[in-house]
Every structure is written in C-alpha cells, then in structure tokens.
Design a protein around this motif. Structure first.
Motif, short mmCIF file in Angstrom:
data_model
loop_
_atom_site.label_atom_id
_atom_site.label_comp_id
_atom_site.label_asym_id
_atom_site.label_seq_id
_atom_site.Cartn_x
_atom_site.Cartn_y
_atom_site.Cartn_z
N HIS A 7 -50.27 -50.62 -24.49
CA HIS A 7 -50.55 -49.21 -24.09
C HIS A 7 -49.56 -48.74 -23.30
O HIS A 7 -48.80 -49.51 -22.71
CB HIS A 7 -52.12 -49.12 -23.64
CG HIS A 7 -52.30 -49.76 -22.41
ND1 HIS A 7 -52.53 -50.83 -22.01
CD2 HIS A 7 -51.91 -49.18 -21.23
CE1 HIS A 7 -52.72 -51.19 -20.68
NE2 HIS A 7 -52.28 -50.02 -20.32
N GLU A 158 -46.48 -44.65 -31.49
CA GLU A 158 -47.87 -44.21 -31.91
C GLU A 158 -47.64 -42.63 -32.55
O GLU A 158 -48.25 -42.25 -33.58
CB GLU A 158 -48.94 -44.05 -30.80
CG GLU A 158 -50.45 -43.43 -31.24
CD GLU A 158 -51.36 -43.77 -30.13
OE1 GLU A 158 -52.18 -43.00 -30.10
OE2 GLU A 158 -51.28 -44.82 -29.52
N GLU A 162 -48.58 -40.67 -36.02
CA GLU A 162 -49.08 -39.53 -36.25
C GLU A 162 -48.29 -38.38 -36.91
O GLU A 162 -48.62 -37.60 -37.73
CB GLU A 162 -49.20 -38.82 -34.84
CG GLU A 162 -50.30 -39.71 -34.09
CD GLU A 162 -50.53 -39.23 -32.65
OE1 GLU A 162 -49.56 -38.19 -32.15
OE2 GLU A 162 -51.36 -39.69 -31.72
N LYS A 195 -49.23 -49.51 -33.60
CA LYS A 195 -48.98 -48.15 -33.22
C LYS A 195 -48.78 -47.25 -34.19
O LYS A 195 -49.32 -46.24 -34.12
CB LYS A 195 -47.67 -48.28 -32.22
CG LYS A 195 -47.97 -48.88 -30.71
CD LYS A 195 -49.02 -47.98 -30.22
CE LYS A 195 -49.29 -48.44 -28.76
NZ LYS A 195 -50.34 -47.57 -27.90
N GLY A 198 -52.28 -47.33 -36.33
CA GLY A 198 -53.10 -46.40 -35.28
C GLY A 198 -52.85 -45.02 -35.13
O GLY A 198 -53.99 -44.17 -35.22
N GLY A 199 -51.58 -44.65 -34.87
CA GLY A 199 -51.48 -43.16 -34.80
C GLY A 199 -51.64 -42.49 -36.02
O GLY A 199 -52.33 -41.31 -35.99
#
Length: 378
Positions: A7, A158, A162, A195, A198-199
C-alpha cells in the motif's frame, strides 16, 4: 499463489515526487552532485564515477524492456558518471531460476547496486537478502520485490488498473451493467498484478458483469490466447462485450483469438505498456487503448536513484523518493511512483510521439497508412 499486498502512504503523492525530481535535476545541473549542497548538505560522494550498476529485467515478451528500459538506464548511468559508470545487464527470459542465478552472478561480481525488475517477487527475496548481506543495495524497478530492497521506482499501478477498466465502462456506456466482459489478468507472481487487478475491480464494481477471469502465468501471450479461446467457448463470441487485458502482450493474444473465432468487429480490448504493435492496433481500431507509462521518466529516475545511492548524494536521492510503499516483508520503502496515462487515437501525438518513443514513420507503416490518415496522424 496470492499476490503480496502493498500500500502507498496516502499523504505522499506522485506529483510531489515529480516536482522534487525536477529539483534534484536542477541540483545536479548546478554541480551539487560533485560536492557539498550548502551548509546542511551531504558530505562528498562515498564513491566516484567508476560505479557498476547491475540491471535485471524479467522477460523479452514485453517489448519495452529491451527496446527502452535497458538503453535508457544505460545512457542515464553513463551521463551521470561522465561516461565512467557501466551497466551489467541480464534478462531472465521468463525464468525465475535464471533470474536468481543472474542476481547471484551480480553479487559475485561485486557490483555497486542492483536494479531489479522481479519476475517472481516472493521467490527472489532470498537472493535480495544475499545481496544485502554482501553490502549491495537492491532497488526494485517497475515491480516491487520482497526482501530487504532499499528503494522502489515504478508507476501508480492501482491507477493503471483503474484507467484500463474506466476505458471499458466508458466504451460500453449506460448499458454496461448488463454487458459481459472477460478479464485477462497478469501473473500472480508479479506484485503489480494485485494492484492492476484491484484497481480494475474497483472501477468495475456494479458496472459490468465479469463472465470469465483468468490469470496468466509469466505474462505469456500463448497462455492468454489459450484462455481467451476457453472464454469464447464458454461465454459465446457474440456475448463478449469487452476484454480487460492487463498488458499489450496479452491484448495481442486476445485479439488473435477473437479473430480466429470469427469476430468481424473486435470489442473494446485494453492494454498496457504502449508497445509499438499495440499503438498500431490502437490506430487501426483493433485495440481500444493502452496505458502509456512514460519509460523515459521511470528508467531515467531509476538510473539517478542508483547512482545517487552509491555516491551518497542523500539530498538528490531523497528528492526522488518522496513516496513510501510497503511490501509483505518491508515497511516504508523509499519510493517514486510515476503517473501513467491512457493512450488512445486522440493523444498519440502528445504522448509517445512527443516523448520521442516512436516517430510517425515508426507507427504509420504502409499497413497502417490509411488508418493514420483517418485520425490525422502524419
């Protein structure tokens, strides 16, 4: 295997790191590198320009590693050391055993610092420890390795996921929630995998139906193509509204599978790395986008971090590493996270061409001449 968790400390932003980096470069230009930076500056360098940087990259399927990262780092080290510094380079060619052996060879050669893009973040940890025990710092490059790494330079990974997922939801529009997509994720052994994924999942939440999802061992296009064939058979060619492909190698394999299955129009397919063939697919409309992660920035900063660390230039090094990242084995790793952007037909000129990654001639070969003309790329 489950991907390691990392993180980013929220109070640190990549933009700050970029600003600080500019300050570091300004200090270099003013000659601070060669002496004391004011009354509170660091002492003279602990080592001169005759330094050796070890560079380990993970595979050759990702075109940027051989074509950009290595040459840029090599040039950066030479420039910062007045031509006296050298880079010892090796590519693992998707073999963890080979990368482990290569790292040991660098330790045996007593290089001054190692830039490591880990093929398997967890498996390489004992080798990173060996380097530390030998007094050789390891800087994790592009992917965060486990073990006692001294620093990390990459992108906001991340955000990469996205960006990719947002391209799909925007392409599918208001009816995206009822549309089925396939996720072609990367290799779980790569710390960036978690990452990216997850994004993407954060952006996809309640916006699409994920009909099938696959992991891709060693980021292999052949594995991705085989999995895409399975997805087509299970979901139905006409029912696949889009494909999230984690990088350009996987995107190319996905598109091949769709074509071979008889697709006359390719649904939106994402990518990452801005490989030349991927940029050409974006131009032709076969690939909807790719994520451009400025290689020049990442590789240049990696060279700077390596040289500054060895030479003991704490001010410049700290200016580059204003972010902090945790790995499963280390906390508060000094880091630099470079922003990434979505590359589409709208911004090819202002990204890869403006940055000198490719020329219009590189992209607009005879095969793509008409497509380039159609989007005003000339």
């Amino acid at each position: 295997m489950s991907a390691p968790t990392l993180h980013r400390t929220p109070v640190r932003r990549a933009a700050i790191a970029l600003t600080a980096s500019a300050s570091a470069l300004a200090l270099t230009a003013c000659g601070v590198v060669d002496g004391i930076a004011g009354s509170g500056g660091a002492a003279s360098p602990t080592k001169g320009d005759d330094i050796t940087v070890g560079l380990l990259l993970p595979d050759k399927d990702t075109a940027r590693f051989e074509n950009f990262d290595y040459p840029i780092i090599k040039k950066g080290v030479a420039t910062l050391t007045h031509g006296k510094g050298t880079v010892v380079y090796a590519n693992a060619e998707a073999s963890q055993e080979k990368q482990s052996r290569q790292l040991q060879e660098l330790v045996d050669q007593k290089v001054d610092v190692i830039l490591l893009d880990a093929l398997d973040a967890k498996a390489i940890a004992p080798d990173v420890q060996k380097a530390k025990d030998a007094g050789i710092p390891v800087i994790a490059y592009d992917r965060l390795a486990q073990g006692p790494v001294s620093a990390y330079v990459s992108h906001d990974n991340e955000a990469v996921g996205e960006i990719q997922a947002r391209a799909i939801t925007e392409a599918l529009g208001s009816k995206s929630a009822s549309r089925k997509i396939v996720m072609m994720n990367g290799d779980p052994a790569d710390t960036n995998y978690a990452k990216y994924k997850g994004g993407a999942l954060k952006e996809f939440d309640n916006k699409v139906q994920i009909a099938k999802a696959y992991d891709t061992d060693k980021w292999s296009p052949a594995v991705a193509k085989a999995n895409m064939k399975k997805a087509i058979q299970a979901v139905g060619l006409d029912n696949i509204a889009a494909v999230y492909a984690a990088n350009d190698g996987l995107a190319g394999a996905v598109i091949e599978a769709l074509k071979e299955a008889g697709a006359t129009k390719i649904p939106p397919v994402t990518g990452q790395d801005a490989n030349l063939d991927a940029v050409q697919r974006v131009v032709s409309g076969e690939q909807s986008m790719t994520v451009y992660k400025p290689f020049l920035d990442e590789a240049t900063h990696a060279a700077e971090m390596a040289v500054y660390m060895v030479q003991g230039h704490d001010i410049q090094f700290d200016a580059l590493t204003q972010d902090r990242v945790d790995s499963p084995t280390e906390k508060e790793i000094p880091s630099m996270l470079v922003p990434a952007v979505s590359l589409t037909t709208d911004n090819i000129k202002s990204t890869v061409i403006a940055d000198g990654v490719y020329t219009v001639k590189d992209i607009c070969t005879p095969k793509y001449a008409e497509d380039c003309a159609a989007i005003g790329l000339k």
